[in-house]
Scaffold this active site. Structure first.
Site, PDB file in Angstrom:
ATOM      1  N   ASP A 193       0.581 -12.483   7.350  1.00  0.00           N
ATOM      2  CA  ASP A 193      -0.803 -12.281   6.951  1.00  0.00           C
ATOM      3  C   ASP A 193      -1.724 -12.701   8.092  1.00  0.00           C
ATOM      4  O   ASP A 193      -1.638 -13.824   8.584  1.00  0.00           O
ATOM      5  CB  ASP A 193      -1.093 -13.103   5.703  1.00  0.00           C
ATOM      6  CG  ASP A 193      -2.540 -12.996   5.269  1.00  0.00           C
ATOM      7  OD1 ASP A 193      -3.329 -13.882   5.639  1.00  0.00           O
ATOM      8  OD2 ASP A 193      -2.880 -12.013   4.592  1.00  0.00           O
ATOM      9  N   PRO A 231      -5.537  -5.374   1.060  1.00  0.00           N
ATOM     10  CA  PRO A 231      -5.045  -6.349   2.020  1.00  0.00           C
ATOM     11  C   PRO A 231      -6.016  -6.638   3.163  1.00  0.00           C
ATOM     12  O   PRO A 231      -5.987  -7.717   3.753  1.00  0.00           O
ATOM     13  CB  PRO A 231      -3.765  -5.682   2.569  1.00  0.00           C
ATOM     14  CG  PRO A 231      -3.348  -4.720   1.505  1.00  0.00           C
ATOM     15  CD  PRO A 231      -4.628  -4.220   0.886  1.00  0.00           C
ATOM     16  N   ASP A 259      -7.864  -4.949  14.267  1.00  0.00           N
ATOM     17  CA  ASP A 259      -7.646  -3.537  13.937  1.00  0.00           C
ATOM     18  C   ASP A 259      -7.301  -3.461  12.456  1.00  0.00           C
ATOM     19  O   ASP A 259      -6.156  -3.250  12.074  1.00  0.00           O
ATOM     20  CB  ASP A 259      -6.516  -2.978  14.805  1.00  0.00           C
ATOM     21  CG  ASP A 259      -6.236  -1.510  14.521  1.00  0.00           C
ATOM     22  OD1 ASP A 259      -7.056  -0.869  13.833  1.00  0.00           O
ATOM     23  OD2 ASP A 259      -5.198  -1.007  14.988  1.00  0.00           O
ATOM     24  N   SER A 260      -8.318  -3.649  11.624  1.00  0.00           N
ATOM     25  CA  SER A 260      -8.092  -3.774  10.191  1.00  0.00           C
ATOM     26  C   SER A 260      -8.352  -2.462   9.466  1.00  0.00           C
ATOM     27  O   SER A 260      -8.979  -1.547   9.999  1.00  0.00           O
ATOM     28  CB  SER A 260      -9.014  -4.843   9.609  1.00  0.00           C
ATOM     29  OG  SER A 260     -10.366  -4.437   9.779  1.00  0.00           O
ATOM     30  N   GLN A 284       0.831  -1.199   0.000  1.00  0.00           N
ATOM     31  CA  GLN A 284       0.000   0.000   0.000  1.00  0.00           C
ATOM     32  C   GLN A 284       0.869   1.254   0.000  1.00  0.00           C
ATOM     33  O   GLN A 284       2.065   1.191   0.256  1.00  0.00           O
ATOM     34  CB  GLN A 284      -0.907  -0.006   1.232  1.00  0.00           C
ATOM     35  CG  GLN A 284      -0.173  -0.216   2.531  1.00  0.00           C
ATOM     36  CD  GLN A 284      -1.014  -0.910   3.574  1.00  0.00           C
ATOM     37  OE1 GLN A 284      -2.227  -0.857   3.563  1.00  0.00           O
ATOM     38  NE2 GLN A 284      -0.358  -1.558   4.530  1.00  0.00           N
TER      39      GLN A 284
END
EC number: 2.5.1.16
Length: 285
Positions: free
Chosen positions: A141, A166, A159-160, A34
């Site tokens: 991951d 991703p 905590d995405s 990212q």
């Protein structure tokens, strides 16, 4: 057309955006996963964006981090092992580690670059959490880790980012099922589920999965100024039914025993945060 030079314009939603003035850009780099940027804003201090979407700010991060940590930990009452999925800026670990009763924290972050530049450019958010010997940082991951872990966690905090790129895999029924299996009896899973007014489908999808998997499931709310569109929803799933029903007296006793300082969380806020307005309640299956 208005000149937006010197502004960071977020375009998470097709028909709604917010803009923050950039007084100074401190970091701008594309990682394998990212684009990371850190800039300064007069109101919010240093701001981290991932692919143009605000993730955390120095000024208001305490609301998000306190509500995703202290609510499940104090409701549980006996949390010793905590898993954080995501949270590369270190803010979630900072709040969890305030609890001296927590013996170990495993933090799984997919992008090691987020951790390293957060240490350098956003040190106030982690506030030394990465140096705490109770923290085990795993660069991996999150979905794969959850699938393979032996579990035994009392609290799991997801905590995405939003469910694109991703972070998308962290919103699937399969991921939630693996998380359920990784919890101890009476364990609690909490998740970031966006702003219901703008992202209702995201909350509804998670709640449908939680309804099938958990003995107790719902969501709770908190308003974070930099997440536009109203209060944020946090998913709640527990393998038992007692934690969410913890009374005010017990919460106050646990909070006082923990001896932690907060700027948003209180036992009274804890209880009130589960009271949902009808427009949010209707999003639950």
């Amino acid at each position: 057309m208005t000149d937006m030079t010197g502004w960071s314009v977020e375009r998470l939603h097709d028909d709604h955006s917010q803009a923050l003035r950039e007084t100074r850009v401190l970091y701008d780099s594309q990682t394998d996963h990212q684009r990371l940027r850190v800039f300064e804003n007069p109101t919010f201090g240093r701001v981290l964006t991932l692919d143009g979407v605000v993730q955390v700010t120095e000024r208001d991060n305490f609301i998000y981090h306190e509500m995703l940590t202290h609510v499940p930990i104090l409701a549980h009452g006996r949390a010793r092992r905590v898993l954080i999925v995501g949270g590369g800026d270190g803010g979630m670990a900072r709040e969890v580690l305030k609890h001296r009763s927590v013996e170990s924290v495993t933090m799984v972050e997919i992008d090691g670059g987020v951790v390293e530049f957060s240490k350098e450019y956003l040190p106030s958010i982690s506030a030394g959490a990465f140096e705490d010997p109770r923290l085990d940082l795993v660069i991996a991951d999150g979905a794969a880790f959850m699938r393979e872990t032996e579990g035994g966690f009392d609290v799991i905090i997801v905590d995405s980012t939003d469910p694109v790129g991703p972070g998308e895999v962290l919103f699937t029924d399969t991921f939630y099922d693996h998380a359920r299996q990784a919890l101890t009896e009476g364990g609690i899973l909490v998740t970031q589920n966006g702003v219901p007014f703008m992202q209702g489908d995201e909350l509804s999808g998670t709640m449908r999965a939680f309804r099938a998997l958990f003995e107790d499931w719902t969501c709770y709310l908190a308003t974070v100024p930099t997440y536009a569109g109203g209060p944020m929803a946090f998913g709640w799933g527990s393998t038992g039914t007692a934690a969410r029903r913890t009374d005010a007296e017990t919460l106050r006793a646990r909070f006082e025993a923990a001896a932690i300082e907060t700027d948003y969380y209180t036992p009274e806020v804890h209880l009130g945060t589960f009271a949902l307005p009808p427009y949010v309640s209707r999003l639950l299956p």
